[in-house]
Motif scaffolding. Sequence first.
Motif, PDB file in Angstrom:
ATOM      1  N   GLY A  66    -103.578  33.370  -4.369  1.00  0.00           N
ATOM      2  CA  GLY A  66    -103.542  34.621  -5.130  1.00  0.00           C
ATOM      3  C   GLY A  66    -103.931  34.408  -6.572  1.00  0.00           C
ATOM      4  O   GLY A  66    -104.647  35.229  -7.168  1.00  0.00           O
ATOM      5  N   ALA A  67    -103.480  33.297  -7.168  1.00  0.00           N
ATOM      6  CA  ALA A  67    -103.837  32.994  -8.554  1.00  0.00           C
ATOM      7  C   ALA A  67    -105.341  32.737  -8.693  1.00  0.00           C
ATOM      8  O   ALA A  67    -105.958  33.127  -9.691  1.00  0.00           O
ATOM      9  CB  ALA A  67    -103.055  31.774  -9.035  1.00  0.00           C
ATOM     10  N   ILE A  68    -105.935  32.101  -7.687  1.00  0.00           N
ATOM     11  CA  ILE A  68    -107.385  31.856  -7.716  1.00  0.00           C
ATOM     12  C   ILE A  68    -108.149  33.181  -7.710  1.00  0.00           C
ATOM     13  O   ILE A  68    -109.102  33.372  -8.471  1.00  0.00           O
ATOM     14  CB  ILE A  68    -107.802  30.980  -6.515  1.00  0.00           C
ATOM     15  CG1 ILE A  68    -107.217  29.569  -6.668  1.00  0.00           C
ATOM     16  CG2 ILE A  68    -109.324  30.918  -6.409  1.00  0.00           C
ATOM     17  CD1 ILE A  68    -107.445  28.685  -5.455  1.00  0.00           C
ATOM     18  N   PHE A  69    -107.716  34.129  -6.877  1.00  0.00           N
ATOM     19  CA  PHE A  69    -108.364  35.441  -6.853  1.00  0.00           C
ATOM     20  C   PHE A  69    -108.151  36.182  -8.167  1.00  0.00           C
ATOM     21  O   PHE A  69    -109.040  36.903  -8.636  1.00  0.00           O
ATOM     22  CB  PHE A  69    -107.832  36.279  -5.685  1.00  0.00           C
ATOM     23  CG  PHE A  69    -108.504  35.990  -4.377  1.00  0.00           C
ATOM     24  CD1 PHE A  69    -109.800  36.430  -4.133  1.00  0.00           C
ATOM     25  CD2 PHE A  69    -107.851  35.271  -3.383  1.00  0.00           C
ATOM     26  CE1 PHE A  69    -110.434  36.163  -2.929  1.00  0.00           C
ATOM     27  CE2 PHE A  69    -108.473  34.993  -2.175  1.00  0.00           C
ATOM     28  CZ  PHE A  69    -109.767  35.446  -1.955  1.00  0.00           C
ATOM     29  N   CYS A  90    -103.645  40.528  -4.627  1.00  0.00           N
ATOM     30  CA  CYS A  90    -102.386  41.259  -4.431  1.00  0.00           C
ATOM     31  C   CYS A  90    -101.799  40.992  -3.052  1.00  0.00           C
ATOM     32  O   CYS A  90    -100.579  40.893  -2.893  1.00  0.00           O
ATOM     33  CB  CYS A  90    -102.626  42.757  -4.621  1.00  0.00           C
ATOM     34  SG  CYS A  90    -102.942  43.253  -6.331  1.00  0.00           S
ATOM     35  N   THR A  91    -102.671  40.867  -2.051  1.00  0.00           N
ATOM     36  CA  THR A  91    -102.188  40.588  -0.689  1.00  0.00           C
ATOM     37  C   THR A  91    -101.486  39.233  -0.630  1.00  0.00           C
ATOM     38  O   THR A  91    -100.394  39.105  -0.058  1.00  0.00           O
ATOM     39  CB  THR A  91    -103.369  40.611   0.295  1.00  0.00           C
ATOM     40  OG1 THR A  91    -104.005  41.894   0.252  1.00  0.00           O
ATOM     41  CG2 THR A  91    -102.886  40.332   1.705  1.00  0.00           C
ATOM     42  N   PHE A  92    -102.095  38.223  -1.241  1.00  0.00           N
ATOM     43  CA  PHE A  92    -101.494  36.889  -1.218  1.00  0.00           C
ATOM     44  C   PHE A  92    -100.206  36.846  -2.047  1.00  0.00           C
ATOM     45  O   PHE A  92     -99.221  36.208  -1.643  1.00  0.00           O
ATOM     46  CB  PHE A  92    -102.491  35.860  -1.736  1.00  0.00           C
ATOM     47  CG  PHE A  92    -103.530  35.474  -0.729  1.00  0.00           C
ATOM     48  CD1 PHE A  92    -103.220  34.618   0.316  1.00  0.00           C
ATOM     49  CD2 PHE A  92    -104.818  35.985  -0.812  1.00  0.00           C
ATOM     50  CE1 PHE A  92    -104.170  34.259   1.259  1.00  0.00           C
ATOM     51  CE2 PHE A  92    -105.783  35.631   0.125  1.00  0.00           C
ATOM     52  CZ  PHE A  92    -105.456  34.779   1.162  1.00  0.00           C
ATOM     53  N   PHE A  93    -100.187  37.519  -3.203  1.00  0.00           N
ATOM     54  CA  PHE A  93     -98.972  37.531  -4.026  1.00  0.00           C
ATOM     55  C   PHE A  93     -97.844  38.298  -3.339  1.00  0.00           C
ATOM     56  O   PHE A  93     -96.673  37.923  -3.442  1.00  0.00           O
ATOM     57  CB  PHE A  93     -99.263  38.141  -5.395  1.00  0.00           C
ATOM     58  CG  PHE A  93     -99.869  37.173  -6.373  1.00  0.00           C
ATOM     59  CD1 PHE A  93     -99.261  35.960  -6.641  1.00  0.00           C
ATOM     60  CD2 PHE A  93    -101.046  37.472  -7.031  1.00  0.00           C
ATOM     61  CE1 PHE A  93     -99.808  35.056  -7.533  1.00  0.00           C
ATOM     62  CE2 PHE A  93    -101.613  36.583  -7.937  1.00  0.00           C
ATOM     63  CZ  PHE A  93    -100.996  35.370  -8.183  1.00  0.00           C
ATOM     64  N   ALA A  94     -98.181  39.396  -2.653  1.00  0.00           N
ATOM     65  CA  ALA A  94     -97.162  40.143  -1.921  1.00  0.00           C
ATOM     66  C   ALA A  94     -96.577  39.299  -0.790  1.00  0.00           C
ATOM     67  O   ALA A  94     -95.365  39.315  -0.542  1.00  0.00           O
ATOM     68  CB  ALA A  94     -97.757  41.434  -1.373  1.00  0.00           C
ATOM     69  N   THR A  95     -97.436  38.539  -0.110  1.00  0.00           N
ATOM     70  CA  THR A  95     -96.953  37.635   0.940  1.00  0.00           C
ATOM     71  C   THR A  95     -96.056  36.555   0.359  1.00  0.00           C
ATOM     72  O   THR A  95     -95.026  36.192   0.951  1.00  0.00           O
ATOM     73  CB  THR A  95     -98.147  36.997   1.667  1.00  0.00           C
ATOM     74  OG1 THR A  95     -99.025  38.022   2.144  1.00  0.00           O
ATOM     75  CG2 THR A  95     -97.671  36.147   2.835  1.00  0.00           C
ATOM     76  N   PHE A  96     -96.446  36.043  -0.822  1.00  0.00           N
ATOM     77  CA  PHE A  96     -95.602  35.054  -1.502  1.00  0.00           C
ATOM     78  C   PHE A  96     -94.224  35.631  -1.804  1.00  0.00           C
ATOM     79  O   PHE A  96     -93.196  34.978  -1.576  1.00  0.00           O
ATOM     80  CB  PHE A  96     -96.278  34.616  -2.804  1.00  0.00           C
ATOM     81  CG  PHE A  96     -95.366  33.911  -3.765  1.00  0.00           C
ATOM     82  CD1 PHE A  96     -94.985  32.594  -3.565  1.00  0.00           C
ATOM     83  CD2 PHE A  96     -94.880  34.577  -4.891  1.00  0.00           C
ATOM     84  CE1 PHE A  96     -94.141  31.948  -4.454  1.00  0.00           C
ATOM     85  CE2 PHE A  96     -94.045  33.944  -5.787  1.00  0.00           C
ATOM     86  CZ  PHE A  96     -93.666  32.623  -5.564  1.00  0.00           C
TER      87      PHE A  96
END
Length: 272
Positions: A66-69, A90-96
């Motif tokens: 998510g940080a890379i995106f 946002c999808t990766f951060f929400a999953t985190f």
Amino acid sequence: MELNSADISTILNRILDTAADNLRVAKILVQLGLDPNNVTYDALFNRLLEIGLANITLANMFALIGAIFFVATLLMQTMVPLRVANMAGCTFFATFGALTGNVSTFLLYLLLLPINAVRLRQMLRLVKKARTAAQGDMSMEWLRPFMTERRYQRGDRLFKKGDVATEMFLTVTGRFLVKEIDVELPPGRLMGELGFLTPNNRRTGTVECIEDGQVLTITYDRLLELYFQSPQFGYYFLVLTSQRLLENIARLEKTVAQQDAGSQTAIASDPP
């Protein structure tokens, strides 16, 4: 002479010994689980490696991607790929947030997803409409999401010839009159677009409301933003304004032809 690995290691160890004398650095070393009085480059590297390996979890991997995106969005110059990258981040951060049980992080990025999706859809519609300019689609309906509503009553003046131009209008209801050329503008017509193209941004005519109506407005600053977000929009807008100019030229030629015909008729009717 080049330094070998042993010399580099010795230099780094000396730097670490000197830094360990600082109380703040010593405190950080203690927090890392190292002895400030006996710290070496190898010990520091191994400890950091242990901490890194210990924190390699599925949740942290999602956060890293998510940080890379997120960083990618800062490097992009156009809005469509920026929105796509933002949605992926946002999808990766929400999953985190979901995997770590962090409710605030999960809800924040979950709410950002539909916002970015709506903006992306608007921009894709903008690009699609711009690409159809060459096929002659001169409708401005696609611009509505970027405009604000304003109402006028009969007798109100929208702008006067020579005024500083800062916005463009799209008629929705009512009737409006261009006084200089005595042309009535029905719903669905554009007004004030030529002021966007003139060097000094001045109005080229006066428009008054002759029947209560509603218009949509968009500032020239917003138009510029749309242009830089989508170069196709710039082409679309130029085609549109060129059509308006050609209509004005045709109207002027018709008026001149009618005046010439009237003059010839008057001359022919005069007695010798």
